[in-house]
Design an enzyme around this catalytic site. Structure first.
Site, mmCIF file in Angstrom:
data_model
loop_
_atom_site.group_PDB
_atom_site.id
_atom_site.type_symbol
_atom_site.label_atom_id
_atom_site.label_comp_id
_atom_site.label_asym_id
_atom_site.label_seq_id
_atom_site.Cartn_x
_atom_site.Cartn_y
_atom_site.Cartn_z
ATOM 1 N N HIS A 122 4.284 3.005 -0.562
ATOM 2 C CA HIS A 122 4.458 2.326 -1.855
ATOM 3 C C HIS A 122 5.062 3.349 -2.824
ATOM 4 O O HIS A 122 4.822 4.551 -2.691
ATOM 5 C CB HIS A 122 3.069 1.884 -2.329
ATOM 6 C CG HIS A 122 3.047 1.055 -3.571
ATOM 7 N ND1 HIS A 122 3.162 1.600 -4.840
ATOM 8 C CD2 HIS A 122 2.890 -0.277 -3.759
ATOM 9 C CE1 HIS A 122 3.077 0.630 -5.748
ATOM 10 N NE2 HIS A 122 2.913 -0.518 -5.118
ATOM 11 N N ASP A 199 -3.202 7.218 0.876
ATOM 12 C CA ASP A 199 -3.208 6.105 -0.072
ATOM 13 C C ASP A 199 -4.036 4.977 0.557
ATOM 14 O O ASP A 199 -3.580 4.279 1.461
ATOM 15 C CB ASP A 199 -1.762 5.656 -0.330
ATOM 16 C CG ASP A 199 -1.685 4.433 -1.243
ATOM 17 O OD1 ASP A 199 -2.741 3.844 -1.545
ATOM 18 O OD2 ASP A 199 -0.561 4.079 -1.627
ATOM 19 N N GLN A 202 -4.720 -0.336 0.159
ATOM 20 C CA GLN A 202 -4.818 -1.582 0.926
ATOM 21 C C GLN A 202 -5.934 -1.506 1.968
ATOM 22 O O GLN A 202 -6.693 -2.458 2.138
ATOM 23 C CB GLN A 202 -3.481 -1.889 1.628
ATOM 24 C CG GLN A 202 -2.321 -2.141 0.683
ATOM 25 C CD GLN A 202 -2.396 -3.483 -0.038
ATOM 26 O OE1 GLN A 202 -3.088 -4.402 0.384
ATOM 27 N NE2 GLN A 202 -1.680 -3.592 -1.143
ATOM 28 N N LYS A 225 -7.491 -4.374 -6.509
ATOM 29 C CA LYS A 225 -7.306 -5.013 -5.196
ATOM 30 C C LYS A 225 -8.641 -5.199 -4.481
ATOM 31 O O LYS A 225 -8.752 -5.966 -3.535
ATOM 32 C CB LYS A 225 -6.379 -4.152 -4.327
ATOM 33 C CG LYS A 225 -4.970 -4.034 -4.894
ATOM 34 C CD LYS A 225 -4.063 -3.307 -3.940
ATOM 35 C CE LYS A 225 -2.915 -2.620 -4.626
ATOM 36 N NZ LYS A 225 -1.873 -3.502 -5.116
ATOM 37 N N CYS A 364 7.552 -2.832 -4.281
ATOM 38 C CA CYS A 364 7.444 -1.402 -4.629
ATOM 39 C C CYS A 364 7.521 -0.551 -3.368
ATOM 40 O O CYS A 364 6.754 0.423 -3.226
ATOM 41 C CB CYS A 364 6.166 -1.086 -5.396
ATOM 42 S SG CYS A 364 6.077 -1.896 -6.986
HETATM 43 N N1 PLP Z 1 -0.305 1.922 -2.960
HETATM 44 C C1 PLP Z 1 -0.292 0.750 -2.319
HETATM 45 C C2 PLP Z 1 -0.240 0.734 -0.812
HETATM 46 C C3 PLP Z 1 -0.315 -0.445 -3.048
HETATM 47 O O1 PLP Z 1 -0.296 -1.610 -2.399
HETATM 48 C C4 PLP Z 1 -0.384 -0.379 -4.470
HETATM 49 C C5 PLP Z 1 -0.396 -1.620 -5.291
HETATM 50 O O2 PLP Z 1 0.428 -2.479 -5.157
HETATM 51 C C6 PLP Z 1 -0.412 0.866 -5.093
HETATM 52 C C7 PLP Z 1 -0.374 1.991 -4.308
HETATM 53 C C8 PLP Z 1 -0.483 0.995 -6.588
HETATM 54 O O3 PLP Z 1 -1.794 0.867 -7.004
HETATM 55 P P1 PLP Z 1 -2.185 0.695 -8.537
HETATM 56 O O4 PLP Z 1 -1.784 -0.688 -8.923
HETATM 57 O O5 PLP Z 1 -3.648 0.908 -8.557
HETATM 58 O O6 PLP Z 1 -1.498 1.745 -9.316
#
Ligand code: PLP
Length: 406
Positions: A122, A199, A202, A225, A364
């Site tokens: 992402h 990260d 998800q 989420k 993204c």
């Molecule tokens: N990393 C992943 C895999 C995501 O799906 C997302 C959200 O869409 C993010 C990071 C970003 O997270 P946040 O909205 O908490 O900044």
């Protein structure tokens, strides 16, 4: 027993209609809906228990502080972390990874140093490293998907060179649902002295995660989420890495003493939590995690596996639908395009008319879109409250799209 009707009744928004149809919410990958217990906690937080934390000696400030600080322990329990002081509160994953980039990586990296990233990241796990590329001359080393649309841990480990300073990798792709074997990556990287940031935005939503077993140096989660409020989240940072970090944001709460000529800082984790935090948001996240632990993440994962298998069979039957990412390790997230070149935005608009909420766009994850050879996809991402009947509604709505656009 996983009582789906009882669980659905916990989420008030699921009983509303959209465009005259019952809502079928399949945009959980972007953000999940909130159970009544979280909504109540947020309402109570403002209506009855609100004050700033850490500052006052009065009743409400102490109450808010106790509730807010209690969430550190809840997050630690949810993630299988022994020491809650390794949990730093953030507003979500984006802030968490930027914190690591500024506070840990930037002071110890220079021209030619390398950061390994997977092509499935992402933007939140790409842009903070681009900053270091632009400002410090750090090189970004990319690992592509393999023939099974997976990130092969061996490919990540074989990208390590003497210049590698960090591996930053997702635990689960937000586009394909592919689960990455981060345990093997962490173990192999540590053998070579390379730290790993994961990260977990998800993965933590869809399966049990135990960070004590995983052993990553940095592991980010995001509250919105996880059925909690937006603006809540955290990062687990191992104690030895916390000790290596310089403060990133300066201000209230992160200090011990401030003078005209010098400043001393609070101990971690507060050293990295400047300013008034998302008090009620974090309290709401604590309640969301308690809710998940009560359901049992292994039960959530089993429910979603059943949904994934059902959806895969149904969607595979639509031979005009191109499903991206074939991995066997996939979670209940499906990205697709439609033959006849209807733009994903058009598909999502038609689905919306049927009450079906999906996401359309690059999610993204533009480097991943490049690998897939598309500029955008439609994504149906399932959560703990979705049903097989909702898969059927999705399929019916897709058939309508096919008729309209074929
Ligand atoms: N990393 C992943 C895999 C995501 O799906 C997302 C959200 O869409 C993010 C990071 C970003 O997270 P946040 O909205 O908490 O900044």
């Amino acid at each position: 027993m996983y009582d789906i009707e009882k669980i659905r009744a916990d989420f008030p928004i699921l009983s509303r209609e959209v465009n005259g149809k019952p809502l079928v919410y399949l945009d959980n990958g972007a953000s999940a809906q909130k159970p009544q217990v979280v909504i109540d906690a947020v309402t109570r937080g403002y209506a009855e228990e609100y004050a700033n934390v850490h500052r006052g000696l009065h009743y409400l400030s102490n109450l808010a502080t106790e509730k807010y600080e209690g969430v550190r322990g809840t997050i630690a329990r949810f993630l299988g972390v022994k020491d809650e002081n390794e949990i730093v509160f953030t507003s979500g994953t984006t802030e968490a990874i930027n914190l690591v980039s500024y506070a840990w990586a930037a002071p110890r990296m220079g021209p030619g140093d390398e950061i390994i990233l997977s092509a499935a990241e992402h933007h939140a796990n790409i842009i903070p490293w681009h900053f270091l590329r632009e400002r410090l001359g750090v090189k970004l080393v990319w690992v592509d998907l393999d023939a099974n649309d997976e990130i092969d841990p061996e490919a990540v480990l074989s990208a390590i060179t003497p210049k590698t300073k960090l591996i930053a990798v997702t635990h689960m792709s937000n586009v394909l649902g592919t689960v990455v074997d981060v345990k093997t990556i962490v173990a192999g990287a540590h053998e070579q002295g390379v730290p790993v940031l994961v990260d977990g935005s998800q993965a933590t939503v869809h399966m049990p995660v135990n960070l004590d077993e995983l052993g990553a140096d940095f592991y980010a989660i995001t509250g919105h989420k996880l059925y909690g409020p937006s603006g809540s989240g955290a990062i687990h940072i191992r104690k030895d890495r916390l000790a290596e970090m310089q403060p990133f944001l300066g201000g209230g709460d992160m200090i011990r003493d401030v003078g005209r000529e010098e400043v001393t800082y609070a101990d971690a984790p507060m050293k990295f939590e400047a300013g008034t935090p998302g008090i009620v948001q974090q309290i709401g996240l604590g309640v969301a995690l308690e809710y998940l632990m009560e359901l049992g993440m292994e039960n959530v994962a089993a429910h979603e596996r059943r949904l994934r298998d059902y959806a895969r069979t149904k969607l595979d039957g639509l031979n005009w639908l191109n499903i991206q990412g074939n991995s066997a390790t996939k979670g209940a997230i499906f990205s697709f395009t439609l033959e006849g070149a209807a733009h994903p935005h058009d598909i999502s608009t038609v689905l919306d008319k049927r009450g079906v909420a999906v996401r359309a766009g690059h999610h993204c994850a533009q480097p991943l879109m490049d690998v897939l050879g598309v500029s955008a996809t439609c994504r149906a991402s399932f959560g703990l409250y979705n049903t097989q009947a909702e898969v059927d509604t999705l399929v019916d709505a897709l058939e309508l799209c096919h008729e309209l656009f074929a």
